[in-house]
Design a protein around this motif. Structure first.
Motif, short mmCIF file in Angstrom:
data_model
loop_
_atom_site.label_atom_id
_atom_site.label_comp_id
_atom_site.label_asym_id
_atom_site.label_seq_id
_atom_site.Cartn_x
_atom_site.Cartn_y
_atom_site.Cartn_z
N LEU A 43 19.09 59.73 -6.22
CA LEU A 43 19.81 60.57 -7.25
C LEU A 43 20.45 61.97 -6.59
O LEU A 43 21.24 62.45 -6.86
N PHE A 44 20.03 62.00 -5.40
CA PHE A 44 20.57 63.24 -4.53
C PHE A 44 22.19 62.94 -3.89
O PHE A 44 22.88 63.66 -3.90
N ARG A 50 20.98 67.57 -9.15
CA ARG A 50 20.56 68.10 -7.94
C ARG A 50 19.18 68.56 -8.38
O ARG A 50 18.22 68.35 -7.49
N TYR A 51 18.92 69.29 -9.48
CA TYR A 51 17.45 69.66 -9.82
C TYR A 51 16.60 68.86 -10.26
O TYR A 51 15.57 68.90 -9.99
N VAL A 55 13.01 68.26 -8.25
CA VAL A 55 11.91 68.22 -8.76
C VAL A 55 10.92 66.67 -8.31
O VAL A 55 9.67 66.90 -7.89
N ILE A 56 11.50 65.77 -8.34
CA ILE A 56 11.18 64.45 -7.66
C ILE A 56 10.48 64.41 -6.28
O ILE A 56 9.45 64.26 -6.02
N THR A 151 8.69 71.81 2.85
CA THR A 151 9.02 73.03 1.94
C THR A 151 10.39 73.48 2.49
O THR A 151 11.20 73.99 1.65
N GLY A 152 10.70 73.62 3.69
CA GLY A 152 12.06 74.05 4.04
C GLY A 152 13.18 73.01 3.46
O GLY A 152 13.97 73.51 2.72
N PHE A 153 12.94 71.76 3.34
CA PHE A 153 14.12 70.87 2.68
C PHE A 153 14.06 71.27 1.10
O PHE A 153 15.05 71.28 0.50
N SER A 154 12.71 71.52 0.82
CA SER A 154 12.77 71.59 -0.80
C SER A 154 13.58 72.88 -1.24
O SER A 154 14.18 72.93 -2.23
#
Length: 235
Positions: A43-44, A50-51, A55-56, A151-154
């Protein structure tokens, strides 16, 4: 020939004495995390939404601690789970890295550093397993690195919040965005910290691997124990 270890039945399924079970709730969650990882990357990179992709990714990342907690609470820690969990963790990290690099939102050197670190550990593990049969347990610095990177990538996937970075390296903005005084998504700073923890983890695993090899060389009889199938006693 070494003697097989005799342990109490109620200890099977704990972190110290994992079971040979395959179909457990924690293993199902781990496998589900792998499926979500593949869905996220598709999806990315295809710019579907993007959103939705974020979420996934966030759901997959948040289950990293859940499967381990469930396994420990229900005494269903298994050898499959102990071996599969770090593999899926790395797959999730790689998809986040590759997605951001694909979209030119992350310096390539971070991708290279993470892949090189894991390749080094994989080679090291192959060497250690020639001498030491039992897998080396995951270390806390490794879990911290995974949490920081995920977390950083999120945050980077979200692109928010954007904060002004310190001008530590004003002329290195191309390779250290955010540390050159420019405004960057907050996640990049967590990623930098996660890379540091990843490198520290490589050093810790190197030391643990060296000690494991030395122990196996000094006491080879201990390596003959069938730790996958110990003799179980009722009490």
């Amino acid at each position: 020939m070494g003697l097989r270890r005799r342990i109490k039945k109620e200890l099977i399924g704990t972190s110290e004495y994992p079971s040979n079970q395959i179909f457990t709730i924690s293993n199902f969650i781990t496998f589900l995390r792998l499926v979500l990882t593949v869905v996220f990357l598709y999806l990315f990179v295809t710019d579907f939404n993007r959103y939705v992709a974020l979420v996934i990714y966030a759901v997959a990342a948040s289950t990293d601690w859940l499967d381990g907690q469930i396994a420990r609470m229900t005494h269903t820690v298994s050898w499959l789970g102990k071996m599969l969990d770090p593999v899926v963790d790395r797959a999730l990290l790689f998809t986040g890295v590759l997605g951001l690099v694909w979209r030119a939102e992350l310096p390539v050197w971070i991708c290279v550093a993470i892949i090189a670190r894991d390749a080094y550990l994989a080679c090291g593990n192959a060497v250690v397993r020639r001498y030491h049969k039992r897998p080396i347990d995951v270390v806390y610095t490794g879990k911290a690195a995974t949490a920081l990177l995920m977390t950083g990538f999120s945050f980077m996937l979200l692109g928010l919040p954007v904060i002004q970075g310190p001008a530590l390296f004003p002329s290195l903005g191309a390779i250290l965005p955010g540390l050159d005084g420019t405004a960057q998504p907050f996640g990049i700073y967590l990623v930098y910290l996660g890379v540091v923890f990843s490198l520290v983890t490589a050093v810790v695993y190197t030391a643990k691997g060296y000690r494991a090899i030395r122990q196996a060389q000094l006491h080879p009889e201990d390596e003959e124990e069938d730790f996958l199938n110990p003799d179980i006693v009722e009490s």
